[in-house]
Design a protein around this motif. Structure first.
Motif, PDB file in Angstrom:
ATOM      1  N   GLN A   1      58.579 -27.283  63.325  1.00 30.31           N
ATOM      2  CA  GLN A   1      58.991 -28.115  64.224  1.00 30.31           C
ATOM      3  C   GLN A   1      59.498 -29.279  63.791  1.00 30.31           C
ATOM      4  O   GLN A   1      60.653 -29.880  63.429  1.00 30.31           O
ATOM      5  N   GLU A   2      58.092 -30.436  63.356  1.00 31.80           N
ATOM      6  CA  GLU A   2      58.417 -31.271  62.409  1.00 31.80           C
ATOM      7  C   GLU A   2      59.119 -31.126  61.657  1.00 31.80           C
ATOM      8  O   GLU A   2      59.543 -32.340  61.355  1.00 31.80           O
TER       9      GLU A   2
ATOM     10  N   TYR B   1      54.480 -26.347  66.045  1.00 38.49           N
ATOM     11  CA  TYR B   1      54.587 -27.566  66.224  1.00 38.49           C
ATOM     12  C   TYR B   1      54.924 -27.911  64.915  1.00 38.49           C
ATOM     13  O   TYR B   1      56.206 -29.259  64.476  1.00 38.49           O
TER      14      TYR B   1
ATOM     15  N   ARG C   1      48.338 -37.353  68.509  1.00 37.36           N
ATOM     16  CA  ARG C   1      48.644 -36.686  69.097  1.00 37.36           C
ATOM     17  C   ARG C   1      49.789 -35.802  68.104  1.00 37.36           C
ATOM     18  O   ARG C   1      50.370 -36.477  66.990  1.00 37.36           O
ATOM     19  N   GLY C   2      51.013 -35.064  68.207  1.00 33.69           N
ATOM     20  CA  GLY C   2      51.325 -34.394  67.766  1.00 33.69           C
ATOM     21  C   GLY C   2      50.695 -33.496  65.734  1.00 33.69           C
ATOM     22  O   GLY C   2      49.958 -32.632  66.577  1.00 33.69           O
ATOM     23  N   ARG C   3      50.972 -34.453  65.373  1.00 34.51           N
ATOM     24  CA  ARG C   3      50.980 -33.616  64.060  1.00 34.51           C
ATOM     25  C   ARG C   3      49.135 -33.370  63.560  1.00 34.51           C
ATOM     26  O   ARG C   3      48.579 -32.169  63.575  1.00 34.51           O
ATOM     27  N   LYS C   4      48.358 -34.726  64.175  1.00 36.24           N
ATOM     28  CA  LYS C   4      47.531 -34.867  63.488  1.00 36.24           C
ATOM     29  C   LYS C   4      47.091 -33.881  64.678  1.00 36.24           C
ATOM     30  O   LYS C   4      45.659 -32.388  64.410  1.00 36.24           O
TER      31      LYS C   4
ATOM     32  N   LEU D   1      59.130 -31.015  70.615  1.00 34.68           N
ATOM     33  CA  LEU D   1      57.523 -30.856  69.989  1.00 34.68           C
ATOM     34  C   LEU D   1      56.847 -31.875  70.671  1.00 34.68           C
ATOM     35  O   LEU D   1      55.629 -31.482  71.563  1.00 34.68           O
ATOM     36  N   LYS D   2      57.901 -32.226  72.055  1.00 37.72           N
ATOM     37  CA  LYS D   2      57.142 -32.457  73.635  1.00 37.72           C
ATOM     38  C   LYS D   2      56.257 -31.527  74.073  1.00 37.72           C
ATOM     39  O   LYS D   2      55.610 -32.004  74.221  1.00 37.72           O
TER      40      LYS D   2
END
Lengths: 446, 273
Positions: B153-154, B150, B238-241, B172-173
């Motif tokens: 990609q981010e 992640y 979500r995501g980065r965290k 990412l999803k």
């Protein structure tokens, strides 16, 4: 195997391509010369009736019109083909003659290989052209307009296209701004099917971008615009939903992808506003495409977590980067084409009568000697005289067997069929020049 | 016999890691097919290693560091195969297989003999404790790899570059979803592992909880993942965290498993070598 013995006749059949494409002719001329699907059969029949032409195929797409042919009298064939094009389309030759290109022999081979691999396309790497060539070839086959040389040429072209597709990454790069946007959206959201797109503004650019996303799978579209009527019209077009401009935050809360192109002189979305929106969204990721000039969305918005902001320059930069990658891949593809042209030319040159006869004789002679030696070693009791007569007899047998086919090949009357016979002989007897190519052709068919 | 199987599967994981690494450079999809075949074969033979050791030892072979490392690696490859089948993520093998390989090489260097079972380990609960804990850890490893992917990609998306690797990485999803799914499996398993561990401790030492380093650290790990799950469900972390937390959680997992054994003395010391 290139002895200059001149025993038989030399095959001077040449491959030619005459035609025009998006680089040499404007659309109005291409249109005039294009063949409708329904016209091709008749056109092929008429070319076939031109005596200077042996085999032929017509490739007609929206970007190119080309006639492939083999002929022994190139000058005459070219003149007659030009005449034919002018007559069948009822379009004076002087109107389009300068748009035509003519490629002969090796150049023609290179040309079809490049066209099939989509190196000569308007959008390099686009895959449709191969299908169009396959169709053109099939039509030529059905009308019995193609023969040994075009068969081989086209099979090689398909093989080259396949190699280019699998060995280079020429068609993997999004090079238009809209396709880059779709690719980025896919990298963020995976499939676009359940995504909601929010259009801020209702201009032409927005419509175009939205159309690309819809073809990428997006189903739900929201629209807002300063003049509400325009928003309604656009929403109706995409079976979406329109909002008054004042309720933009409602759209921002629901949307996954936002395309913005208003002509507001100031940003319509600041990062403070966006921080609030993100909280309401529970930090679901959001992708902004800002195609307005000046910018609609403050650049700082892109620094927020789970927010991805691309403006038109960013998209163009990515597209350019992809284009550069693709050019690099195109260079590798040209290398493959060069290799394959060389290989084809080698096969083509082997299609001469003399070397084929030499090779055929050699093959028979080898078999004779081998079998004779085997037999002699099994029968050591044979006298020298008996050995001599066995030798003479076996030689006589192969000479007798070969006499008629060879005479036939050398006859002037059979000149027209020479390539067919030679190819058949080379394949049936696995003669050295062609065996390598034949095997590869097998591969290409699979 | 079990040692042979173990060595062969290590070799296969090694080969698969090599092919996966070459894939990262060349990005040729043909390589993936070979890599996943090799991993699958490695997993089958690893399973044979586990079964034959079970038969030869007469107990579930998760009692010393060699056995638990090998078991952990086996679970990781199992999770890889399941996730790989379910989500068709091309890059996953390139991240998970090397981790399993490192564990296997570590296990390879340790004494491998089958020893008579220590009395405290002769418990109905002990194998359950270990199996739950390591299966949970395997899912946390998956979450860790998703977190790393992640972040890559981010980073590419934020820096506005279309690198070749970013193109092959899942979206990412998908990575965020998979991170969440692996926690949804991993967290209850870790919880079960701690509970069965406590029950076993009651049998072995007469108390459920004794604050020995292993116990303390698994509780810390548990709280880390509990916090992540909670924040995710309530405020939408979500995501980065979530990716960063999954990485942090995995570091805690590794420390609980290895760091405590190697650095801090305690009741779990029998699992030292």
């Amino acid at each position: 195997m290139k002895e200059k013995l001149n025993l038989g006749l030399k095959l001077n059949m040449e491959i030619i391509v005459i035609g025009l494409n998006h680089k040499t002719a404007p659309i109005n001329i291409r249109e005039r010369l294009a063949f409708q699907d329904s016209e091709i059969e008749e056109a092929l029949r008429r070319i076939r009736s031109i005596p200077s032409i042996r085999e032929t195929m017509i490739l007609s797409t929206c970007n190119r019109v080309e006639i492939y042919a083999t002929s022994k009298d190139i000058e005459k064939a070219v003149q007659e083909l030009k005449q034919f094009l002018s007559e069948i389309h009822r379009f004076p030759l002087e109107r389009f003659e300068r748009n035509l290109y003519l490629l002969i022999g090796e150049e023609a081979v290179r040309h079809i290989f490049r066209v099939a691999s989509s190196l000569d396309s308007m959008v390099v790497g686009e895959p449709q052209i191969l299908g169009q060539i396959k169709e053109a070839y099939q039509r030529a086959n059905e009308s019995k307009a193609s023969g040994v040389i075009l068969h081989r040429l086209l099979h090689r072209a398909f093989h080259v296209a396949k190699r280019v597709r699998t060995e280079t990454k020429i068609s993997n790069h999004a090079v238009s701004v809209s396709s880059v946007a779709v690719e980025l959206a896919q990298r963020i959201f995976g499939t676009l099917e359940d995504r909601v797109v929010f259009l801020v503004g209702a201009g032409e650019m927005i419509e175009l971008a939205a159309r690309h996303l819809v073809s990428g799978g997006v189903k739900k579209i929201l629209v807002t615009n300063r003049t509400y009527e325009r928003a309604l019209t656009l929403a109706r077009e995409f079976q979406g939903e329109a909002f008054p401009f004042g309720e933009m935050s409602v759209g921002l809360k629901k949307a996954d992808i936002v395309i913005s192109a208003t002509n507001s002189p100031e940003p319509i979305l600041t990062s403070e506003q966006m921080i609030r929106v993100m909280k309401e969204r529970k930090h679901r990721p959001i992708f902004f495409i800002d195609i307005a000039d000046p910018r609609d969305i403050e650049p700082e918005v892109g620094d927020l977590e789970n927010v991805y902001l691309y403006n038109i320059d960013d998209l163009q930069k990515v597209a350019l980067e992809n284009l550069k990658d693709r050019e690099k891949e195109a260079e590798r593809a040209e290398g493959i084409v060069r290799e394959e042209v060389e290989r084809f030319v080698r096969w083509y040159q082997s299609l001469e009568v003399t070397p084929t006869i030499v090779a055929l004789r050699k093959k028979f002679e080898e078999i004779r000697v081998r079998e004779l030696e085997k037999m002699l070693s099994l029968h050591p009791e044979l006298t020298e005289k008996e050995r001599k007569s066995l030798e003479a007899m076996t030689s006589a047998i192969i000479n007798k067997i070969l006499h008629e086919p060879i005479t036939h090949l050398k006859e002037k009357d059979e000149e027209a069929m020479a390539d067919f016979y030679i190819d058949a002989l080379q394949t049936l007897f696995q003669l050295p020049q062609s065996s390598e190519v034949a095997k590869e052709e097998e591969d290409a068919r699979i | 016999m079990n040692i042979y199987f173990f060595k062969i599967s290590t070799l296969l994981y090694f080969l698969a890691t090599m092919v996966y690494s070459v894939y990262l450079i060349l990005l040729k999809d043909d390589l993936l097919r070979w890599a996943s075949r090799t991993v699958l074969l490695g997993f089958v033979i690893h399973t044979l290693a586990f079964l034959s050791r079970y038969v030869e030892a007469g107990y579930t072979p998760v009692t010393n560091l060699h056995e638990s490392l090998s078991f952990f690696a086996w679970m990781i490859i199992g999770v890889l195969l399941i996730a790989g089948l379910r989500y068709r993520i091309k890059m996953l093998g390139s991240f998970l297989t090397p981790i399993a390989l490192i564990l296997m090489l570590f296990a390879l260097a340790l004494p491998k003999e089958i020893l008579p079972l220590a009395p405290v380990l002769r418990s109905f609960w002990h194998p359950f404790h270990v199996i739950f804990a390591f299966l949970g850890n395997a899912f946390f490893t998956l979450a860790f790899c998703c977190g790393v992917m992640y972040l890559i990609q981010e980073h590419q998306l934020k820096s506005k570059r279309m690198g070749a690797i970013g193109k092959r990485l899942p979206s990412l999803k998908v990575l965020d979803d998979l991170n969440y799914y692996s926690l949804k499996f991993g967290f209850p398993l870790l919880t079960l592992g701690i509970i069965t561990g406590a029950v076993w401790a009651e049998y072995a030492w007469g108390r459920y909880w004794g604050w020995d380093p292993k116990e303390t650290w698994s509780l810390i790990t548990w709280f880390l993942y509990a916090a992540l799950l909670h924040q995710r469900l309530t405020v939408g972390w979500r995501g980065r965290k979530a990716a960063l937390m999954a990485i942090l959680g995995f570091i805690a997992v590794l420390f609980t498993f290895l760091g405590v054994n190697l650095l801090l003395p305690g009741l779990h010391a029998y699992s030292n070598w």
